[in-house]
Structures are given as structure tokens and as C-alpha cells.
Design a protein around this motif. Structure first.
Motif, mmCIF file in Angstrom:
data_model
loop_
_atom_site.group_PDB
_atom_site.id
_atom_site.type_symbol
_atom_site.label_atom_id
_atom_site.label_comp_id
_atom_site.label_asym_id
_atom_site.label_seq_id
_atom_site.Cartn_x
_atom_site.Cartn_y
_atom_site.Cartn_z
ATOM 1 N N GLN A 40 46.502 -7.346 2.545
ATOM 2 C CA GLN A 40 47.849 -7.180 3.095
ATOM 3 C C GLN A 40 48.334 -8.473 3.735
ATOM 4 N N GLN A 41 47.451 -9.122 4.458
ATOM 5 C CA GLN A 41 47.838 -10.384 5.080
ATOM 6 C C GLN A 41 48.139 -11.453 4.034
ATOM 7 N N GLU A 42 47.376 -11.446 2.957
ATOM 8 C CA GLU A 42 47.619 -12.409 1.894
ATOM 9 C C GLU A 42 48.991 -12.189 1.279
ATOM 10 N N TRP A 43 49.344 -10.920 1.110
ATOM 11 C CA TRP A 43 50.666 -10.636 0.546
ATOM 12 C C TRP A 43 51.772 -11.085 1.486
ATOM 13 N N LEU A 44 51.588 -10.828 2.767
ATOM 14 C CA LEU A 44 52.588 -11.254 3.739
ATOM 15 C C LEU A 44 52.730 -12.768 3.754
ATOM 16 N N ALA A 45 51.615 -13.459 3.605
ATOM 17 C CA ALA A 45 51.665 -14.920 3.612
ATOM 18 C C ALA A 45 52.449 -15.446 2.418
ATOM 19 N N LYS A 46 52.304 -14.762 1.264
ATOM 20 C CA LYS A 46 53.020 -15.203 0.072
ATOM 21 C C LYS A 46 54.520 -14.956 0.194
ATOM 22 N N ASN A 47 54.907 -13.902 0.922
ATOM 23 C CA ASN A 47 56.306 -13.503 0.989
ATOM 24 C C ASN A 47 56.930 -13.753 2.356
ATOM 25 N N ILE A 48 56.348 -14.669 3.107
ATOM 26 C CA ILE A 48 56.807 -14.872 4.483
ATOM 27 C C ILE A 48 58.203 -15.469 4.538
ATOM 28 N N ASN A 49 58.593 -16.164 3.504
ATOM 29 C CA ASN A 49 59.903 -16.810 3.506
ATOM 30 C C ASN A 49 60.968 -16.018 2.768
ATOM 31 N N LYS A 50 60.600 -14.860 2.240
ATOM 32 C CA LYS A 50 61.565 -14.038 1.512
ATOM 33 C C LYS A 50 62.277 -13.116 2.483
ATOM 34 N N LYS A 51 63.571 -12.959 2.312
ATOM 35 C CA LYS A 51 64.369 -12.161 3.231
ATOM 36 C C LYS A 51 64.941 -10.951 2.516
ATOM 37 N N VAL A 52 64.776 -9.798 3.153
ATOM 38 C CA VAL A 52 65.415 -8.573 2.693
ATOM 39 C C VAL A 52 65.934 -7.851 3.918
ATOM 40 N N GLU A 53 66.675 -6.761 3.713
ATOM 41 C CA GLU A 53 67.254 -6.031 4.834
ATOM 42 C C GLU A 53 66.184 -5.389 5.701
ATOM 43 N N LYS A 54 65.267 -4.635 5.064
ATOM 44 C CA LYS A 54 64.253 -3.917 5.821
ATOM 45 C C LYS A 54 63.129 -3.527 4.891
ATOM 46 N N SER A 55 61.922 -3.514 5.383
ATOM 47 C CA SER A 55 60.793 -3.124 4.552
ATOM 48 C C SER A 55 59.807 -2.337 5.381
ATOM 49 N N ILE A 56 59.155 -1.429 4.747
ATOM 50 C CA ILE A 56 58.152 -0.601 5.413
ATOM 51 C C ILE A 56 56.793 -0.942 4.861
ATOM 52 N N LEU A 57 55.872 -1.292 5.711
ATOM 53 C CA LEU A 57 54.535 -1.644 5.276
ATOM 54 C C LEU A 57 53.756 -0.396 4.910
ATOM 55 N N PRO A 58 52.694 -0.549 4.131
ATOM 56 C CA PRO A 58 51.919 0.616 3.713
ATOM 57 C C PRO A 58 51.340 1.424 4.864
ATOM 58 N N ASN A 59 51.129 0.808 6.017
ATOM 59 C CA ASN A 59 50.552 1.562 7.134
ATOM 60 C C ASN A 59 51.611 2.251 7.984
ATOM 61 N N GLY A 60 52.857 2.163 7.577
ATOM 62 C CA GLY A 60 53.906 2.897 8.272
ATOM 63 C C GLY A 60 54.718 2.061 9.232
ATOM 64 N N THR A 61 54.319 0.817 9.551
ATOM 65 C CA THR A 61 55.080 -0.028 10.458
ATOM 66 C C THR A 61 56.251 -0.637 9.720
ATOM 67 N N THR A 62 57.227 -1.152 10.464
ATOM 68 C CA THR A 62 58.414 -1.734 9.842
ATOM 69 C C THR A 62 58.589 -3.157 10.309
#
Length: 749
Positions: A523-545
Motif C-alpha cells: 500500500q505504501q509503495e502504491w501511495l509513493a507512486k501516486n503521491i503527485n496525482k490529484k483527484v477529488e477524493k479517494s478511499i483507501l482499502p482500509n476505510g480511511t480517506t
């Protein structure tokens, strides 16, 4: 104006599909209206596409029989009879034989008898062959007998046919048994008793098998045309039906001798191939069944027929070649392999590889090497051929030098193929030639573009992690990150991470951390790859936003191409679990808004049920005795609030243009009804007919006790309870509602 179909118009009307069944049926019907000369080209076209269509053959031959064209009729029968084991076609054949030999006296009768024997030998086991047995018996009885010896001979022949017929499971087996009993009793009652008692058990067994077989036969569509499989539901069901019938027959349910059982199995396979003509698995099963039974020659004939039916099936050719090779017919097998190669231009890489292996098995190393040298000049020779021959030389011939030379020769042609590089690397790893392995990786990575070098980099990294020292390991990992930093499948950061540690210090299915930690790292690896991408809102697999717009719309712990659903608001279904009030209120409100008022009133009169399904008779009695409103007006009495007496939760119902003049519950406080709440009446409820507000004055004298009792027991019990409590209860009451809670006399929450 009558449209006339011709063979040339068939392709146009079939929409490009030459196996179009509807077009074939139309063409066959049209051919019946034409003269024999005009219909012949049409039938030939149809039978070229559907060579096992017995109904087309029968139409074709009947057209010639109608004009007494005996020579053409005989020729058609010789082409179709043995491949189309269908009773209507064979009965057409016997009619033709009887007509031709009708006026030839004793010689003609003998020819007809032989034709009957020939026919029953092939289709006598058919479940629909009962009329054929009867016709043959009637024919034998009609033969003239000049003296007692001929009469005795005729009766013996009739008895033999009867005794075969009554042990054959057919639709007419019971009628044949009755006819046999009558026949034996007419000849000799004393002899009949012994013969009937002898054949009674055999007849009973055949009748029992008939009943079982009929279940399988009834599932088969006997009018279906043989077309290549398209994967349709009907085709799959027919395939399964034939498989079940074949399995049934192979079990020898009648417990007859092996020869007779095998004959019946062969007959079933032949009938199956009339409809599954384009299914290679049926041909293969048929051939292997013969081979397992020791009938190799019969298996070879089946394979030959199969290749005639499916000339493009490589699977059947390999199976046929395997059978020939297994019995020592090397030259016959070689011819089959050569047929796969053809002239060499259209040969596949797989055909080259399999022929090299065949030559290595049968003729030795030199023959295989010689053919490889010729095959590599073919335009169809791919890197697979080089890999296959190199590994053959290494593993079978124990010649690593030859294998190394083959790989090196292929590298000049297939340096751009990552798979070839990986196979060559695996070979060098087996040789423990680490120097050449590193040289191979360097050569390949210098020529491959980054997007195609991902797997090669993985292999190189894994090699260094397994066999290299720490310095070389770290160096290759850093080079890999730099090379793949801009590729889609590569990393986007040059910094080290725990993922590198996990990769370096894992082995097979052994990991230096738990599965939860692996998921967290992914999960952290995915976040690192997409850290510069912007969207309105996203929900992580563990339920946090993420509220800072730094995530993407689809979250994946393994791949960015997989979209996972949001499970943070999902509730596990449990019939015994009562969720918190308010959950799912919006969905329940939507249902109530879409519910017609008349249906709401009907639901209000239903008894509350928690558990098993209510008795249908009780529900019907309530429906018949309820006064359901026919429209929505000011006097419909549609409830505008529904309340759960158990949870104390109510919700507002849409009233439309009608004013909210009545309530099922007197609660003055409205709450949304949670989804899944058990709506159950309380034990102190009054039962009776709900009064409409504008009729209260007229109905003051009408009490529960004054209303007539219903005729069903369920309502009687409800009214008895209502009478018991009506003296102490006042106000408007609600009858048996599945939605209402406390008595409507309640005015507070």
C-alpha cells in the motif's frame, strides 16, 4: 413469384457462415419442390457441408426413388448408410430393397432377408428399432412354405429374430414380448412354457435398461445438424447429453457379453458422431476407447476418419502419430508429422519442435540435428525452436557445448526477445557460468528498450541477490531503478525502501515479515507512486480517506489496474443482528416513496412475521377480508407514518395529494426506519378495522364485539384477543400491520 435457391445463392443467404442451419433448412425444403435434375446440385452442396445429416440424405434418395432411378439410389445409399445410423433412413433403404426384389421370387426374398439382417446388424440396437424388428418378423412369417421341413425352418428363423428382439431395449419391447408369447403358444404350448421362462429374466433386464436408457435418449435432439462448436448453451447441453449416454452404455447396464456390449458402444459412438461431427474430443475418445480395448486397427480407422472430418486439427494428428509410434509403425508416424510440416512454408514452430523430438526418439541425434539446421532457415522458425533444440542437446545428448552454441546462434536473431534472454540465462545458471550470465544481461539490457526490459532486470536482480555479493547486489538494484524510473511498470523513486530488503532476504515462499506487513508495504509503495496525482477524493482499502487530493479514484494494493470497492460502510448481514437506528434510512425512504398507496394499505393489514414463510391460506384470507382502497383520496385511510413497535422508529410515507388524516401509530416523533429492522407487533395491540376520520361519528356504535366473526381460524383467534382487551383500550386501532408498532392511542414518543 417463387424464389429458387441454387448452390451459388447459398453463400449469400447464409450471411458468410457456410454452416448456417436456417439457410440449410430453407434450401432443403426448396429442393423438395424441384425436379431431381435441379435438386441434385443443391443436395450435393448441402451434403458436402453436412455429410452426416440423415434427413438430407433421406430427402435426396427419396427424390430418386420417386422417379425410379434405381442406379442413382443405390449409389446414394452406398455413400450414406454406414455413416448415418438413423432408423428413418434405413427403413427407406429396406423399402427400396423390397420394391426392387418384389417380383424376383425366391431369389428376391433371399436378397430381402439378407438386407434385413444387414440392417439389424447396424441399427438393431437403436432404441427406435422396434418397428424394424416387427417388419422383419412379419416378412419372415409371410414367406411361403411348401412342406413341413420349410415350415419348421421358417418358424426357427422367426423364433431367432424374436429372441433377439425381446432382449433389445427398444420402445416396442413390451409389444414384442407379447407377440413372442403368442407366437410360441401358437406353435407349441408345451415348448412355449420352457422358452418363455428361459427368456423372461432377459426380457425383464432389457425392459429395465430401456427405461433407464430412455432418460438419456430423451435429452438428445435428433434433428440437430452437425456444425462446428460455437459454445452455445444448446450445443453444450447436447454434448453433455451424449457424454452421459456414452458413459451409461460403457457401464454395460444390461450385463451382456463383452462382444455385444462393445457393439452397442460402437453404435452409440457412431450415432454421436452424426451430431458431434466437428468435435475433436469425441473422435479422440472413440479412438482411444478402441485402443484401450486392444483394437488398434479400429482406432487407426477412427483417426483417419477424424482427420478427414477435421483436417486442420493438429491435436488429432499428434494423437494419431502417437498411436502409430506406440505400436512401432515409425514410418506411418513420420508421414503424419510430415503432413503437419507440409511444404515448410506454412509449418508452425511447434510442428518443427515436435518433429525434431520425434526424430531424436526414433532416428537418433544426427537426424534431429540435421533437421534443426534445415528448420532454422524456415521463415516460421522462431526462438522457440532454438530453445527446444538447445535444451534437448543439453539434457538428452549431454552436450552443453552444442547447447551453448545454439543459444549463441539464436542470440544474433532474437536479442530483442526478452523470453529468449531469460531462457538463455536459465541455461547459463545451470552451467554455473556466472561470468557469461552477467555478460548476457549486460548485452541484452543495452539493446532492449526500458518497457521490454522489466523482466530481464528482475531476473538480473534476482540472480545477484541469490549468487552475488552485497556490492553487486546493491549496484544492480540501483541501476534497475534508474533504468525503469520512467517506465509504466517500473519504480518512480530512486530511494531505497523496505521492499528492497524484503526482496533481498526472501526465499521461495519464506518472507522476513508477516503477510500484514507485506500488504502495508504494498500500500505504501502504491501511495509513493501516486503521491503527485490529484483527484477529488479517494478511499483507501482500509476505510480511511484522503482529503488532501493526493490519491486516485481506484485503489489497489497489488496493481493500479484493479479497482476495489469501498468496504468501509458495508454491514455484514446477520438475521439475528439489529443494526443501529438510522442505518440505511435513505434506501428505505426511497422504497416507501416508490410504493403505491394501495400496496402500503395492504401491507398494513398483513400480520408481522419473523422467521418461516407465512401460511399461504392465511395470507389469502387476509387479502379476501381486507378492504383495500382503490384510489388515493382524502378518505383512503392511507397511513402516512410507519413505526416499529420494537425499535420505536417511524418514517414518513408519501401521501401524494391526499391529506395525512390518519396514522397507524400515534407517535408524534418521526425517525427513519433502519434497513433490516425486524418490524414486529407488540403483545398489547388492539385488533380491529381501522376507522376513517370522517366516519368516526357514524361508527361509534360499531365495536369489535359487534363485528361478525370470519370463517378462518387465524382471524378468529385475533378477534378473540381483541374482544378480551377492547374494554380497556380506546382510540383508533390498527389491524395486524406488519409495520405498525404500539397502539395508535399512544401520543408520545
Amino acid at each position: 413469384m417463387v424464389l429458387t435457391f441454387t448452390p451459388s445463392s447459398y453463400d449469400k443467404t447464409s450471411g458468410g457462415d457456410k454452416y448456417n442451419v436456417e439457410t440449410a433448412e430453407i434450401l432443403a425444403n426448396e429442393a423438395q419442390r424441384l425436379s431431381v435434375a435441379d435438386a441434385t446440385p443443391i443436395y450435393e452442396k448441402l451434403l458436402l457441408l453436412f455429410p452426416t445429416a440423415a434427413k438430407f440424405w433421406r430427402q435426396y434418395v427419396e427424390a430418386h426413388m420417386a422417379v425410379n432411378n434405381d442406379d442413382a439410389t443405390k449409389q446414394i445409399f452406398s455413400r450414406c448408410l454406414l455413416n448415418c445410423l438413423q432408423i428413418p433412413l434405413w427403413r427407406c433403404y429396406i423399402r427400396f430393397i423390397r420394391k426392387v426384389n418384389d417380383k424376383k421370387g425366391i431369389e428376391g426374398q433371399e436378397e430381402t432377408r439378407k438386407a434385413f439382417d444387414f440392417m439389424l446388424n447396424y441399427v438393431g440396437a437403436d432404441i427406435a428399432s422396434g418397428p424394424v424388428w416387427m417388419e422383419y418378423i412379419a416378412f419372415l412369417k409371410s414367406l411361403p412354405a411348401v412342406n413341413a421341413q420349410e415350415e419348421s425352418h421358417r418358424m426357427t428363423n422367426v423364433r431367432k429374430v424374436f429372441q433377439k428382439a425381446i432382449v433389445t431395449p427398444t420402445h416396442h419391447i413390451e409389444q414384442l414380448w407379447k407377440d413372442y408369447e403368442n407366437f410360441e403358444n401358437s406353435v407349441s404350448r408345451q415348448l412355449a412354457k420352457g422358452l418363455i421362462s428361459e427368456y423372461q429374466p432377459k426380457y425383464n433386464s432389457a425392459r429395465a435398461v430401456y427405461r433407464e436408457r430412455k432418460k438419456y435418449v430423451d435429452e438428445i435432439d435428433w434433428n440437430m445438424l452437425a456444425v462446428p462448436p460455437t459454445g452455445s448453451y444448446k450445443e453444450e447441453m447436447q454434448w453433455m447429453a451424449w457424454k452421459r449416454l456414452l458413459s451409461f452404455e460403457k457401464g454395460n447396464p444390461q450385463r451382456i457379453d463383452t462382444a455385444s456390449s462393445n457393439k452397442r458402444i460402437i453404435f452409440t459412438y457412431e450415432q454421436c458422431l452424426m451430431y458431434m461431427y466437428h468435435y475433436p474430443d469425441i473422435w479422440y475418445d472413440y479412438a482411444t476407447w478402441h485402443a484401450k480395448g486392444g483394437s488398434i486397427d479400429a482406432a487407426i480407422k477412427v483417426f483417419q476418419r477424424a482427420l478427414k472430418a477435421l483436417p486442420d486439427s493438429e491435436m488429432l494428428r499428434y494423437a494419431y502419430a502417437e498411436l502409430e509410434e506406440s505400436r512401432g509403425a515409425i514410418q506411418a508416424a513420420k508421414k503424419i508429422y510430415e503432413s503437419l510440416l507440409g511444404d515448410g512454408v506454412g509449418a508452425t514452430a511447434l510442428a518443427h519442435i515436435q518433429f525434431i523430438r520425434f526424430l531424436r526418439r526414433t532416428e537418433g541425434v544426427e537426424a534431429a540435428r540435421k533437421y534443426f539446421l534445415d528448420a532454422r532457415k524456415s521463415p516460421s522458425c522462431t526462438y522457440h525452436v532454438y530453445v527446444a533444440y538447445a535444451m534437448m542437446a543439453f539434457c538428452l545428448d549431454k552436450d552443453p557445448k552444442m547447447a551453448h552454441n545454439v543459444f549463441e546462434a539464436g542470440l544474433k536473431r532474437f536479442m530483442h526477445e526478452p523470453v529468449y534472454i531469460l531462457e538463455y540465462a536459465d541455461f547459463l545458471i545451470r552451467l554455473n557460468d556466472d561470468q557469461n550470465i552477467r555478460a548476457l544481461f549486460e548485452r541484452a539490457l543495452s539493446s532492449l528498450p526500458p518497457e521490454e526490459s522489466v523482466e530481464v532486470w528482475k531476473k538480473f536482480t534476482h540472480f545477484e541477490e541469490t549468487y552475488g555479493d552485497l556490492a553487486s547486489m546493491l549496484k544492480v538494484e540501483q541501476r534497475r531503478k534508474e533504468a525503469l524510473s520512467g517506465s509504466e511498470d517500473g519504480t518512480t523513486t530512486l530511494e531505497s525502501s523496505l521492499q528492497d530488503i524484503v526482496s533481498r532476504y526472501s526465499f521461495m515462499d519464506l518472507w522476513p515479515c508477516s503477510s500484514n506487513v507485506l500488504d502495508h508495504l504494498a500500500q505504501q509503495e502504491w501511495l509513493a507512486k501516486n503521491i503527485n496525482k490529484k483527484v477529488e477524493k479517494s478511499i483507501l482499502p482500509n476505510g480511511t480517506t484522503l482529503l488532501d487530493k493526493t490519491s486516485t479514484a481506484s485503489i489497489s494494493t497489488t496493481s493500479t489496474k484493479i479497482v476495489y470497492p469501498d468496504t468501509s460502510k458495508m454491514v455484514i448481514y446477520d438475521p439475528k443482528h439489529t443494526p443501529v437506528a438510522g442505518a440505511g434510512a435513505n434506501a428505505f425512504d426511497e422504497i416507501l416513496k416508490a410504493t403505491p398507496p394501495a400496496l402500503v394499505a395492504f401491507l398494513a393489514n398483513l400480520p408481522a412475521v419473523e422467521g418461516p414463510t407465512p401460511n399461504v391460506d392465511i395470507v389469502l384470507s387476509i387479502c379476501l377480508q381486507s378492504d383495500l382502497p382503490t384510489g388515493q383520496s382524502a378518505k383512503t385511510g392511507i397511513p402516512t407514518q410507519i413505526q416499529s413497535g420494537k425499535s420505536g422508529v417511524s418514517t414518513q410515507l408519501p401521501a401524494g395529494p391526499a391529506p395525512a388524516t390518519s396514522e397507524l401509530s400515534g407517535s408524534s416523533k418521526s425517525h427513519p426506519v433502519p434497513s433490516g429492522v425486524s418490524l414486529k407487533p407488540t403483545s398489547n395491540r388492539q385488533y380491529g378495522k381501522r376507522k376513517e376520520p370522517d366516519r368516526l361519528e357514524d361508527d361509534d356504535t360499531s365495536t369489535v364485539q359487534s363485528q361478525p366473526l370470519p370463517r378462518d381460524a387465524f382471524r378468529i383467534r385475533q378477534y378473540q384477543k381483541a374482544r378480551a382487551s377492547s374494554a380497556s383500550q380506546t382510540g383508533s386501532v390498527s389491524y395486524g400491520s406488519a409495520f405498525s408498532g404500539d397502539l395508535s392511542g399512544s401520543t408520545g414518543g
